[in-house]
Motif scaffolding. Structure first.
Motif, PDB file in Angstrom:
ATOM      1  N   LEU A   9       0.864  -1.177   0.000  1.00  0.00           N
ATOM      2  CA  LEU A   9       0.000   0.000   0.000  1.00  0.00           C
ATOM      3  C   LEU A   9       0.902   1.228   0.000  1.00  0.00           C
ATOM      4  O   LEU A   9       1.868   1.288   0.748  1.00  0.00           O
ATOM      5  CB  LEU A   9      -0.899   0.012   1.240  1.00  0.00           C
ATOM      6  N   ARG A  10       0.599   2.171  -0.865  1.00  0.00           N
ATOM      7  CA  ARG A  10       1.426   3.373  -0.983  1.00  0.00           C
ATOM      8  C   ARG A  10       0.702   4.558  -0.361  1.00  0.00           C
ATOM      9  O   ARG A  10      -0.524   4.644  -0.404  1.00  0.00           O
ATOM     10  CB  ARG A  10       1.730   3.663  -2.450  1.00  0.00           C
ATOM     11  N   TRP A  11       1.471   5.482   0.148  1.00  0.00           N
ATOM     12  CA  TRP A  11       0.907   6.663   0.770  1.00  0.00           C
ATOM     13  C   TRP A  11      -0.005   7.394  -0.212  1.00  0.00           C
ATOM     14  O   TRP A  11      -1.072   7.876   0.150  1.00  0.00           O
ATOM     15  CB  TRP A  11       2.042   7.559   1.255  1.00  0.00           C
ATOM     16  N   ASP A  56     -16.757  -5.490  -6.435  1.00  0.00           N
ATOM     17  CA  ASP A  56     -17.665  -5.336  -5.299  1.00  0.00           C
ATOM     18  C   ASP A  56     -16.828  -4.897  -4.106  1.00  0.00           C
ATOM     19  O   ASP A  56     -15.975  -5.651  -3.627  1.00  0.00           O
ATOM     20  CB  ASP A  56     -18.368  -6.664  -4.968  1.00  0.00           C
ATOM     21  N   TYR A  57     -17.071  -3.680  -3.653  1.00  0.00           N
ATOM     22  CA  TYR A  57     -16.359  -3.152  -2.488  1.00  0.00           C
ATOM     23  C   TYR A  57     -17.080  -3.637  -1.237  1.00  0.00           C
ATOM     24  O   TYR A  57     -18.254  -3.352  -1.046  1.00  0.00           O
ATOM     25  CB  TYR A  57     -16.317  -1.622  -2.538  1.00  0.00           C
ATOM     26  N   LYS A  58     -16.384  -4.361  -0.384  1.00  0.00           N
ATOM     27  CA  LYS A  58     -16.992  -4.950   0.813  1.00  0.00           C
ATOM     28  C   LYS A  58     -16.759  -4.104   2.064  1.00  0.00           C
ATOM     29  O   LYS A  58     -17.611  -4.018   2.916  1.00  0.00           O
ATOM     30  CB  LYS A  58     -16.445  -6.364   1.053  1.00  0.00           C
ATOM     31  N   ARG A  59     -15.578  -3.530   2.196  1.00  0.00           N
ATOM     32  CA  ARG A  59     -15.273  -2.663   3.333  1.00  0.00           C
ATOM     33  C   ARG A  59     -14.064  -1.805   2.987  1.00  0.00           C
ATOM     34  O   ARG A  59     -13.310  -2.122   2.077  1.00  0.00           O
ATOM     35  CB  ARG A  59     -15.052  -3.473   4.614  1.00  0.00           C
ATOM     36  N   GLN A  60     -13.901  -0.729   3.712  1.00  0.00           N
ATOM     37  CA  GLN A  60     -12.805   0.192   3.431  1.00  0.00           C
ATOM     38  C   GLN A  60     -11.483  -0.394   3.913  1.00  0.00           C
ATOM     39  O   GLN A  60     -11.428  -1.040   4.961  1.00  0.00           O
ATOM     40  CB  GLN A  60     -13.048   1.529   4.113  1.00  0.00           C
ATOM     41  N   LEU A  61     -10.460  -0.146   3.140  1.00  0.00           N
ATOM     42  CA  LEU A  61      -9.100  -0.541   3.502  1.00  0.00           C
ATOM     43  C   LEU A  61      -8.362   0.722   3.916  1.00  0.00           C
ATOM     44  O   LEU A  61      -8.211   1.651   3.125  1.00  0.00           O
ATOM     45  CB  LEU A  61      -8.407  -1.215   2.313  1.00  0.00           C
ATOM     46  N   VAL A  62      -7.936   0.762   5.163  1.00  0.00           N
ATOM     47  CA  VAL A  62      -7.226   1.925   5.692  1.00  0.00           C
ATOM     48  C   VAL A  62      -5.749   1.781   5.359  1.00  0.00           C
ATOM     49  O   VAL A  62      -5.185   0.683   5.450  1.00  0.00           O
ATOM     50  CB  VAL A  62      -7.439   2.033   7.220  1.00  0.00           C
ATOM     51  N   HIS A  63      -5.125   2.884   4.971  1.00  0.00           N
ATOM     52  CA  HIS A  63      -3.702   2.846   4.649  1.00  0.00           C
ATOM     53  C   HIS A  63      -2.904   2.369   5.855  1.00  0.00           C
ATOM     54  O   HIS A  63      -3.202   2.701   6.998  1.00  0.00           O
ATOM     55  CB  HIS A  63      -3.194   4.226   4.219  1.00  0.00           C
ATOM     56  N   ARG A  64      -1.888   1.565   5.576  1.00  0.00           N
ATOM     57  CA  ARG A  64      -0.977   1.034   6.591  1.00  0.00           C
ATOM     58  C   ARG A  64       0.326   0.666   5.918  1.00  0.00           C
ATOM     59  O   ARG A  64       0.423   0.695   4.685  1.00  0.00           O
ATOM     60  CB  ARG A  64      -1.614  -0.181   7.258  1.00  0.00           C
ATOM     61  N   HIS A  65       1.315   0.272   6.685  1.00  0.00           N
ATOM     62  CA  HIS A  65       2.612  -0.087   6.107  1.00  0.00           C
ATOM     63  C   HIS A  65       2.667  -1.545   5.655  1.00  0.00           C
ATOM     64  O   HIS A  65       3.466  -1.894   4.788  1.00  0.00           O
ATOM     65  CB  HIS A  65       3.734   0.205   7.094  1.00  0.00           C
ATOM     66  N   ALA A  66       1.819  -2.396   6.195  1.00  0.00           N
ATOM     67  CA  ALA A  66       1.809  -3.814   5.824  1.00  0.00           C
ATOM     68  C   ALA A  66       1.066  -4.004   4.501  1.00  0.00           C
ATOM     69  O   ALA A  66       0.069  -3.340   4.242  1.00  0.00           O
ATOM     70  CB  ALA A  66       1.125  -4.632   6.917  1.00  0.00           C
ATOM     71  N   PRO A  67       1.545  -4.923   3.654  1.00  0.00           N
ATOM     72  CA  PRO A  67       0.838  -5.192   2.392  1.00  0.00           C
ATOM     73  C   PRO A  67      -0.491  -5.901   2.635  1.00  0.00           C
ATOM     74  O   PRO A  67      -0.749  -6.428   3.712  1.00  0.00           O
ATOM     75  CB  PRO A  67       1.808  -6.101   1.630  1.00  0.00           C
ATOM     76  N   VAL A  68      -1.315  -5.910   1.606  1.00  0.00           N
ATOM     77  CA  VAL A  68      -2.581  -6.642   1.628  1.00  0.00           C
ATOM     78  C   VAL A  68      -2.438  -7.803   0.638  1.00  0.00           C
ATOM     79  O   VAL A  68      -1.713  -7.694  -0.353  1.00  0.00           O
ATOM     80  CB  VAL A  68      -3.760  -5.703   1.258  1.00  0.00           C
ATOM     81  N   ASP A  69      -3.087  -8.909   0.925  1.00  0.00           N
ATOM     82  CA  ASP A  69      -3.028 -10.070   0.032  1.00  0.00           C
ATOM     83  C   ASP A  69      -4.094  -9.955  -1.044  1.00  0.00           C
ATOM     84  O   ASP A  69      -5.231  -9.579  -0.760  1.00  0.00           O
ATOM     85  CB  ASP A  69      -3.262 -11.373   0.796  1.00  0.00           C
ATOM     86  N   ILE A  70      -3.700 -10.306  -2.259  1.00  0.00           N
ATOM     87  CA  ILE A  70      -4.663 -10.445  -3.345  1.00  0.00           C
ATOM     88  C   ILE A  70      -4.576 -11.889  -3.827  1.00  0.00           C
ATOM     89  O   ILE A  70      -3.550 -12.307  -4.351  1.00  0.00           O
ATOM     90  CB  ILE A  70      -4.383  -9.468  -4.501  1.00  0.00           C
ATOM     91  N   GLU A  71      -5.644 -12.625  -3.600  1.00  0.00           N
ATOM     92  CA  GLU A  71      -5.726 -14.001  -4.098  1.00  0.00           C
ATOM     93  C   GLU A  71      -6.464 -13.954  -5.421  1.00  0.00           C
ATOM     94  O   GLU A  71      -7.475 -13.271  -5.550  1.00  0.00           O
ATOM     95  CB  GLU A  71      -6.503 -14.890  -3.127  1.00  0.00           C
ATOM     96  N   LEU A  72      -5.956 -14.695  -6.394  1.00  0.00           N
ATOM     97  CA  LEU A  72      -6.667 -14.767  -7.662  1.00  0.00           C
ATOM     98  C   LEU A  72      -6.673 -16.188  -8.170  1.00  0.00           C
ATOM     99  O   LEU A  72      -5.797 -16.980  -7.870  1.00  0.00           O
ATOM    100  CB  LEU A  72      -6.098 -13.795  -8.684  1.00  0.00           C
ATOM    101  N   TRP A  73      -7.728 -16.497  -8.919  1.00  0.00           N
ATOM    102  CA  TRP A  73      -7.899 -17.818  -9.506  1.00  0.00           C
ATOM    103  C   TRP A  73      -8.771 -17.675 -10.747  1.00  0.00           C
ATOM    104  O   TRP A  73      -9.358 -16.635 -10.988  1.00  0.00           O
ATOM    105  CB  TRP A  73      -8.485 -18.797  -8.492  1.00  0.00           C
ATOM    106  N   ILE A  74      -8.823 -18.720 -11.522  1.00  0.00           N
ATOM    107  CA  ILE A  74      -9.569 -18.726 -12.779  1.00  0.00           C
ATOM    108  C   ILE A  74     -10.943 -19.354 -12.540  1.00  0.00           C
ATOM    109  O   ILE A  74     -11.042 -20.437 -11.962  1.00  0.00           O
ATOM    110  CB  ILE A  74      -8.817 -19.525 -13.869  1.00  0.00           C
ATOM    111  N   THR A  75     -11.988 -18.665 -12.992  1.00  0.00           N
ATOM    112  CA  THR A  75     -13.337 -19.211 -12.817  1.00  0.00           C
ATOM    113  C   THR A  75     -13.988 -19.614 -14.136  1.00  0.00           C
ATOM    114  O   THR A  75     -15.002 -20.302 -14.117  1.00  0.00           O
ATOM    115  CB  THR A  75     -14.248 -18.203 -12.082  1.00  0.00           C
ATOM    116  N   GLN A  76     -13.420 -19.187 -15.254  1.00  0.00           N
ATOM    117  CA  GLN A  76     -13.982 -19.605 -16.545  1.00  0.00           C
ATOM    118  C   GLN A  76     -12.891 -19.528 -17.611  1.00  0.00           C
ATOM    119  O   GLN A  76     -12.134 -18.566 -17.663  1.00  0.00           O
ATOM    120  CB  GLN A  76     -15.147 -18.710 -16.946  1.00  0.00           C
TER     121      GLN A  76
END
Length: 145
Positions: A9-11, A56-76
């Motif tokens: 996450l960047r400032w 679809d935005y589920k909840r706000q992500l507050v800026h922080r120094h730790a990264p966030v995980d993005i999981e991705l997979w193929i559905t079609q």
């Protein structure tokens, strides 16, 4: 199997309220997609283009120094497109669920192209259930007689 991208996450990603701006999530999805598709061992060498995004935005992500995980997979997987599904999340909460329709593209001819057998095999490893091959629309399953 799912691909996991640790997204920093960047400032500058913050809005005036200290949350990650909704538009920035498109860039985060792009970073995860590039990390997935363009690796030294497997790659969409002829390129690809985005045909559609849904977020679809589920909840706000507050800026922080730790990264966030993005999981991705193929559905079609279809003959000339495939869908990547994502979750932007921490272990205890999901911030965004999204999907992107990708079309393989030949930049020399400036035309969409079909998914190659190697690409299909690679994508199949990341489907919801790799034991059940995804068929292109209209493909018939071979039946032994």
């Amino acid at each position: 199997m799912r691909h996991i991208y640790r997204c920093p996450l960047r400032w500058a990603d913050m809005d005036a309220y200290g949350h990650i701006n909704n538009v920035v999530f498109l860039r985060y999805l792009e970073e995860a997609r590039i990390d997935f598709l363009f690796r030294p061992d497997k790659e969409f060498k002829q390129g690809s283009v985005v045909a559609r995004h849904e977020i679809d935005y589920k909840r706000q992500l507050v800026h922080r120094h730790a990264p966030v995980d993005i999981e991705l997979w193929i559905t079609q997987i279809r003959a000339a497109s495939f869908t990547i599904t994502y979750e932007v999340k921490d272990p205890d909460q999901v911030y965004v669920r999204a999907s992107t329709v990708i079309v393989p593209f030949d930049f020399e001819t400036q035309r969409p192209r079909r998914i190659t057998a190697d690409e299909r095999e690679f994508l199949q490893e990341y489907t919801d259930d790799p034991k059940e091959p995804l068929k292109a629309k209209g493909e018939e399953e071979a039946v032994a007689v």
